[in-house]
Scaffold this motif. Structure first.
Motif, PDB file in Angstrom:
ATOM      1  N   THR A  83     -56.187  15.518 -12.022  1.00  0.00           N
ATOM      2  CA  THR A  83     -56.612  14.750 -13.190  1.00  0.00           C
ATOM      3  C   THR A  83     -56.878  15.708 -14.345  1.00  0.00           C
ATOM      4  N   THR A  84     -56.603  15.243 -15.548  1.00  0.00           N
ATOM      5  CA  THR A  84     -56.879  16.029 -16.751  1.00  0.00           C
ATOM      6  C   THR A  84     -57.666  15.167 -17.733  1.00  0.00           C
ATOM      7  N   SER A  99     -58.520  19.050  -9.615  1.00  0.00           N
ATOM      8  CA  SER A  99     -57.390  18.835  -8.716  1.00  0.00           C
ATOM      9  C   SER A  99     -57.735  19.313  -7.321  1.00  0.00           C
ATOM     10  N   GLY A 100     -57.110  18.676  -6.334  1.00  0.00           N
ATOM     11  CA  GLY A 100     -57.373  19.066  -4.956  1.00  0.00           C
ATOM     12  C   GLY A 100     -56.782  18.068  -3.987  1.00  0.00           C
ATOM     13  N   THR A 101     -57.509  17.797  -2.909  1.00  0.00           N
ATOM     14  CA  THR A 101     -57.031  16.892  -1.868  1.00  0.00           C
ATOM     15  C   THR A 101     -58.083  15.823  -1.591  1.00  0.00           C
ATOM     16  N   PHE A 102     -57.626  14.723  -0.987  1.00  0.00           N
ATOM     17  CA  PHE A 102     -58.554  13.665  -0.592  1.00  0.00           C
ATOM     18  C   PHE A 102     -58.240  13.224   0.836  1.00  0.00           C
ATOM     19  N   GLU A 103     -59.316  12.858   1.559  1.00  0.00           N
ATOM     20  CA  GLU A 103     -59.160  12.416   2.943  1.00  0.00           C
ATOM     21  C   GLU A 103     -60.450  11.754   3.404  1.00  0.00           C
ATOM     22  N   ASN A 104     -60.325  10.589   4.042  1.00  0.00           N
ATOM     23  CA  ASN A 104     -61.462   9.900   4.673  1.00  0.00           C
ATOM     24  C   ASN A 104     -62.657   9.735   3.741  1.00  0.00           C
ATOM     25  N   GLY A 105     -62.393   9.278   2.530  1.00  0.00           N
ATOM     26  CA  GLY A 105     -63.491   8.986   1.614  1.00  0.00           C
ATOM     27  C   GLY A 105     -64.118  10.190   0.951  1.00  0.00           C
ATOM     28  N   MET A 110     -60.904  21.794  -7.238  1.00  0.00           N
ATOM     29  CA  MET A 110     -61.405  22.771  -8.187  1.00  0.00           C
ATOM     30  C   MET A 110     -61.377  22.194  -9.592  1.00  0.00           C
ATOM     31  N   VAL A 111     -62.450  22.435 -10.332  1.00  0.00           N
ATOM     32  CA  VAL A 111     -62.511  22.114 -11.752  1.00  0.00           C
ATOM     33  C   VAL A 111     -62.145  23.367 -12.525  1.00  0.00           C
ATOM     34  N   SER A 112     -61.279  23.198 -13.503  1.00  0.00           N
ATOM     35  CA  SER A 112     -60.851  24.343 -14.297  1.00  0.00           C
ATOM     36  C   SER A 112     -60.954  23.994 -15.775  1.00  0.00           C
ATOM     37  N   ILE A 122     -67.036  18.835  -4.661  1.00  0.00           N
ATOM     38  CA  ILE A 122     -66.735  17.921  -3.562  1.00  0.00           C
ATOM     39  C   ILE A 122     -67.190  16.530  -3.962  1.00  0.00           C
ATOM     40  N   GLY A 123     -66.356  15.543  -3.746  1.00  0.00           N
ATOM     41  CA  GLY A 123     -66.701  14.165  -4.072  1.00  0.00           C
ATOM     42  C   GLY A 123     -66.842  13.325  -2.810  1.00  0.00           C
ATOM     43  N   ILE A 124     -67.918  12.530  -2.757  1.00  0.00           N
ATOM     44  CA  ILE A 124     -68.151  11.633  -1.634  1.00  0.00           C
ATOM     45  C   ILE A 124     -68.221  10.211  -2.163  1.00  0.00           C
ATOM     46  N   LEU A 125     -67.482   9.287  -1.553  1.00  0.00           N
ATOM     47  CA  LEU A 125     -67.508   7.900  -1.991  1.00  0.00           C
ATOM     48  C   LEU A 125     -68.929   7.361  -1.970  1.00  0.00           C
ATOM     49  N   GLU A 126     -69.287   6.613  -3.006  1.00  0.00           N
ATOM     50  CA  GLU A 126     -70.622   6.023  -3.055  1.00  0.00           C
ATOM     51  C   GLU A 126     -70.884   5.155  -1.837  1.00  0.00           C
ATOM     52  N   THR A 127     -69.873   4.429  -1.368  1.00  0.00           N
ATOM     53  CA  THR A 127     -70.075   3.557  -0.212  1.00  0.00           C
ATOM     54  C   THR A 127     -70.416   4.352   1.029  1.00  0.00           C
TER      55      THR A 127
END
Length: 206
Positions: A83-84, A99-105, A110-112, A122-127
């Motif tokens: 994403t930009t 940009s990076g990878t996603f798996e299992n919520g 890396m932010v650049s 690292i992002g974790i789904l709110e749910t």
């Protein structure tokens, strides 16, 4: 021969179609962003990713102070994303990418940006966060809650754990705790009888 070729093409097309359909919904949602250690949602940036019926993605970055930065500059391929975002500033606008990878919520990437350099988020789904944080204190509390709910008895002086009870406990715990993989229990003897615990190797991998 033509019929065989046609069937092969149809199978290949179906496989691609199902892979595309699975991919479309795989990254959707709102992710709380952080370093992976403290999962509290307070004052954390968030990333919301949506996809329409035609497979077009949009994303919105919500800063810790609640400001929204939308973008249509997002690419998703298999389990990878990029994403930009353009931030409007009083002096000069600047851009940053995540940009990076996603798996299992979860997202890992890396932010650049020129003004801050490069760092991991690292992002974790709110749910998933709603189910609880994966830390030993929290899991111990959930284990005890589940045991009381299932048996109707306090978790004290346990002398025997049946396979059925073990299965029900694990199902209950996995339904309430966000974990990178399925949680399995082990039982340790103590003065108060058998004590259910998460297998130590799973805690080490966290």
């Amino acid at each position: 021969m033509n019929r065989l070729i046609h069937r092969i093409q149809l199978v290949a097309f179906t496989a691609v179609l199902f892979a595309s359909m699975a991919n479309l919904g795989g990254i959707e949602g709102t992710y709380v962003l952080g370093d992976g250690e403290n999962k509290s949602e307070a004052r954390k940036p968030k990333l919301t990713i949506n996809v329409d019926n035609e497979g077009n993605y949009t994303a919105t970055w919500t800063t810790s102070d609640g400001s929204n930065i939308p973008t249509t500059d997002i690419k998703v391929l298999m389990n990878e994303f990029e994403t930009t975002f353009v931030v409007e500033a009083s002096q000069d606008d600047f851009t940053f990418t995540y940009s990076g990878t996603f798996e299992n919520g979860s997202l890992r990437g890396m932010v650049s940006a020129d003004i801050v350099g490069t760092f991991e988020l690292i992002g974790i789904l709110e749910t998933n966060l709603d189910k609880g944080e994966y830390d030993k204190t929290n899991v111990d509390e959930v284990i005890e809650e589940c045991y009381v709910e299932i048996t109707g008895k306090p978790m004290d002086n346990i002398q025997r754990i049946t396979a059925d009870l073990d299965s029900k406990l694990e199902e209950c715990i996995n339904g309430r705790v966000s974990s990178p993989k399925r949680i399995e229990l082990q039982y340790v003897g103590s003065e108060r009888g058998l004590v259910p615990q998460v297998r130590e190797e799973e805690l080490d991998e966290r």
